[in-house]
Design an enzyme around this catalytic site. Structure first.
Site, short mmCIF file in Angstrom:
data_model
loop_
_atom_site.label_atom_id
_atom_site.label_comp_id
_atom_site.label_asym_id
_atom_site.label_seq_id
_atom_site.Cartn_x
_atom_site.Cartn_y
_atom_site.Cartn_z
CG ASN A 9 -1.76 1.20 1.38
OD1 ASN A 9 -1.79 2.05 0.48
ND2 ASN A 9 -2.45 1.32 2.50
CE LYS A 11 -0.13 3.08 4.76
NZ LYS A 11 0.01 3.16 6.22
CG HIS A 94 -5.67 1.79 5.32
ND1 HIS A 94 -5.22 2.72 6.23
CD2 HIS A 94 -4.66 0.91 5.14
CE1 HIS A 94 -3.98 2.40 6.58
NE2 HIS A 94 -3.61 1.33 5.93
CD GLU A 96 -2.83 5.35 6.78
OE1 GLU A 96 -2.83 5.41 5.53
OE2 GLU A 96 -1.90 4.81 7.42
CD GLU A 166 -3.32 -2.51 7.30
OE1 GLU A 166 -2.25 -2.77 6.75
OE2 GLU A 166 -3.93 -1.45 7.13
N GLY A 172 2.82 2.23 10.83
CA GLY A 172 3.76 3.33 10.69
C GLY A 172 4.48 3.70 11.97
CB SER A 212 5.55 -1.96 11.93
OG SER A 212 5.14 -0.63 12.20
P1 13P Z 1 3.29 0.25 7.70
O1 13P Z 1 3.81 -1.04 7.08
O2 13P Z 1 4.01 1.46 7.22
O3 13P Z 1 3.17 0.16 9.18
O4 13P Z 1 1.77 0.43 7.13
C1 13P Z 1 0.89 -0.61 7.21
C2 13P Z 1 -0.33 -0.24 6.45
O5 13P Z 1 -1.05 0.66 6.82
C3 13P Z 1 -0.61 -0.97 5.20
O6 13P Z 1 -1.89 -0.69 4.72
#
Ligand code: 13P
Length: 249
Positions: A9, A11, A94, A96, A166, A172, A212
């Site tokens: 992803n 983003k 997601h 976010e 997740e 992150g 992560s």
């Molecule tokens: P990270 O791998 O940067 O923690 O992000 C995970 C994520 O949100 C994948 O959709």
């Protein structure tokens, strides 16, 4: 049997030329695992990424879409628009999107329906926040996210659904759920599905872990029996790191 999937992803990262150079690096990597590989560029780069990765074995997927077919929804993109540029799979829900764009379970149920009506595959994301984990409420939160967005579906729909657990506190942050925490939750998710749809459906659905995942922890996380792959954020922006994770199976 359910498949293994590693999806990147990206983003809101990478403009057109950065996307193309990341794709060039991806094409130079060698896959040694059986995992399906997917990457999700930002919407403006889907069409060029689709063309650049055609025939490479890496599927280009979308990060989001609207539930309506078309109309007065300024700034949004529909399922048929995604399909018209070669996209067959969409990430929905997601954290976010939930946090910054106020996406609710109810809205996500509609998005899932729209994707399925358009014969798209869905990677449906959910996960608890740190406060839920600390208060021991994480299973209840995850169960209600799954029920509210998915349990109106017929069993057959799960052929087109991939789940992605997740935990928000691991995204992150560099803090990963321990492989045991991931396994426990994935087993709980599978049981939740089995209670509603039966073991055959539950056993056929791929459940990815996200939060992560890095080259140095992927092997251990992916070794867990109910972890069928990963949804990778930061580490997917580097082709070598991403393929180290793809090859961690
Ligand atoms: P990270 O791998 O940067 O923690 O992000 C995970 C994520 O949100 C994948 O959709």
């Amino acid at each position: 049997m359910r498949g293994q999937i590693v999806a990147g992803n990206w983003k809101m990262n990478n403009d057109l030329s950065e996307t193309e150079s990341l794709i060039t690096s991806l094409k130079a990597q060698t896959k040694t695992s059986n995992a399906e590989v997917m990457v999700a560029p930002t919407a403006t780069n889907l069409y060029s990424a689709y063309n650049s990765l055609k025939g490479s074995g890496v599927e280009v997927i979308a990060q989001n879409m609207h539930f309506a077919a078309n109309g007065a929804y300024t700034g949004e993109v529909s399922a048929s628009m995604l399909k018209s540029v070669g996209v067959q799979t969409v990430i929905l829900g997601h954290s976010e999107r939930r946090e910054y764009f106020n996406e609710t379970d109810e809205m996500l149920a509609k998005k899932i329906d729209a994707a399925l009506e358009n014969d798209m595959r869905v990677i449906f994301c959910f996960g608890e926040e740190l406060a839920d984990r600390k208060s021991g409420n994480h299973e209840n939160v995850v169960e209600s996210q799954i029920k509210n967005a998915l349990f109106h579906l017929e069993a057959d729909a799960f052929k087109s659904i991939v789940l992605a657990y997740e935990p928000v506190w691991a995204i992150g942050t560099g803090e990963t759920a321990s492989p045991e925490q991931a396994q426990d939750m994935h087993a709980f998710i599978r049981k939740t599905l089995a209670d509603k749809y039966g073991a055959d459906v539950a056993d056929s659905v791929s459940i990815l872990y996200g939060g992560s995942v890095k080259p140095n922890n992927a092997v251990e996380i992916f070794s867990k029996p109910d972890v069928d792959g990963g949804l990778i954020g930061g580490a997917s922006l580097n082709a070598e790191d991403f393929f180290a994770i793809v090859n961690a199976f």
